[in-house]
Design a protein around this motif. Structure first.
Motif, PDB file in Angstrom:
ATOM      1  N   TYR A 189      -9.258  -6.344  -3.834  1.00 21.75           N
ATOM      2  CA  TYR A 189      -9.039  -5.851  -4.547  1.00 21.75           C
ATOM      3  C   TYR A 189      -9.507  -5.521  -5.669  1.00 21.75           C
ATOM      4  CZ  TYR A 189      -4.506  -6.213  -2.085  1.00 21.75           C
ATOM      5  OH  TYR A 189      -3.368  -6.076  -1.550  1.00 21.75           O
ATOM      6  N   ASP A 258      -2.321  -0.741  -2.475  1.00 19.01           N
ATOM      7  CA  ASP A 258      -1.267  -1.640  -2.639  1.00 19.01           C
ATOM      8  C   ASP A 258      -2.095  -2.381  -3.966  1.00 19.01           C
ATOM      9  OD1 ASP A 258       0.073  -3.900  -2.003  1.00 19.01           O
ATOM     10  OD2 ASP A 258      -1.429  -5.049  -1.972  1.00 19.01           O
ATOM     11  N   ARG A 260      -1.584  -4.902  -6.413  1.00 18.40           N
ATOM     12  CA  ARG A 260      -0.876  -7.414  -7.006  1.00 18.40           C
ATOM     13  C   ARG A 260      -1.397  -7.213  -8.429  1.00 18.40           C
ATOM     14  NH1 ARG A 260      -2.805 -10.149  -1.995  1.00 18.40           N
ATOM     15  NH2 ARG A 260      -1.155 -11.737  -3.596  1.00 18.40           N
TER      16      ARG A 260
END
Length: 298
Positions: A189, A258, A260
């Motif tokens: 990430y 994704d 988050r």
């Protein structure tokens, strides 16, 4: 991130001197940084204490040449771009070739600036031998810093493409928003980034990229620092931003798979290598932005 001042002198006044490369190749004080396939040679067996290996010009067998400048001691520095895999240095039977990502943040500020300059110019010398206007062949000028088309006469220079990268925090400042790029397979990430489009400001780019990739709108935005990133010719401009709200987040499903929110404890664990996810390497401005946010309230 940005090094405000270093001892590297790019010696731009020498670029217009006729035959300056040949003169400096014959200068016994000159030193050369060799680049091959986007990698440089490192001096010293301990990677954490490594420096860029400098060699004398006569040790280079075959190369395309450019002027890098002078170091803090006034020593002339040349760039030698070696042919892929076939280029060699006579006095180096045991060669260790490393790239920017391999070296991470192990080099000092002066060495890092020299490394990035060498990689950026080497990439342009390798990838842009023809005129982008007419397709004609070009000749090198200005000590390797420009090309003149032999057909239409246009002059071309190394390009730098601006790109933004932004660390987005929650309205209360307690969480950081990161996204997983599809190219990473969900294993890492990072901050959100994107290239500035034609006619677009940096600030507009940040707002557009965040909304496109994560659905997040921003309530505030500030510039932090920049980092040249020669893959192949980017200038990463780093920002910090605050989300307007933290409820409506969603990945675009193509580039970002994704999105988050991470707590400070989760970011701390990831920086230590203990999960829950992987983070960018120490050579990147992305990691510097994440570390800056993490340490702000530590």
């Amino acid at each position: 991130m940005t090094v405000m001042s270093t001892s590297l002198d790019r010696a731009a006044e020498l670029r217009a001197e006729p035959g300056v490369i040949d003169r400096l190749r014959g200068d016994a004080t000159s030193q050369v940084i060799a680049v091959r396939d986007g990698r440089v040679r490192i001096a010293g067996g301990d990677l954490d204490a490594a420096t860029l290996l400098r060699v004398a010009p006569e040790e280079i067998v075959e190369a395309t040449w450019a002027l890098l400048g002078r170091d803090g001691e006034g020593v002339p520095l040349l760039l030698a771009v070696l042919p892929p895999e076939t280029g060699s240095i006579d006095t180096a039977p045991d060669e260790t070739w490393l790239g920017l990502r391999d070296l991470g943040a192990r080099l000092g500020a002066d060495e890092t600036e020299l490394l990035i300059e060498a990689l950026a110019v080497a990439g342009w010398l390798r990838d842009a031998p023809f005129c982008p206007t007419c397709g004609g062949g070009t000749e090198l000028r200005q000590a390797g810093w420009s090309r003149r088309c032999l057909v239409c006469g246009r002059e071309h220079f190394p390009r730098t493409d601006p790109a933004v990268i932004v660390a987005v925090e929650s309205p209360d400042g307690d969480r950081l928003l990161l996204g997983a790029n599809a190219n990473w397979g969900g294993r890492m990430y990072s901050c959100f980034a994107g290239f500035t489009e034609a006619g677009e400001s940096l600030e507009s780019t940040v707002h557009r990229e965040l909304e496109e990739e994560s659905g997040v709108r921003l309530s505030s935005l500030r510039y932090v620092s920049s980092q040249p990133w020669p893959f192949p010719r980017s200038l990463m401009l780093g920002f910090r931003a605050v989300a307007l709200d933290e409820d409506e987040v969603r990945p675009d499903g193509e580039e970002i798979i994704d999105v988050r929110w991470f707590t400070r404890d989760e970011i701390g664990s990831a920086l230590a290598g203990d999960g829950p996810v992987g983070l960018p390497g120490p050579a990147s401005i992305a990691r510097a932005l994440i570390v800056s946010w993490f340490e702000e309230r530590a």
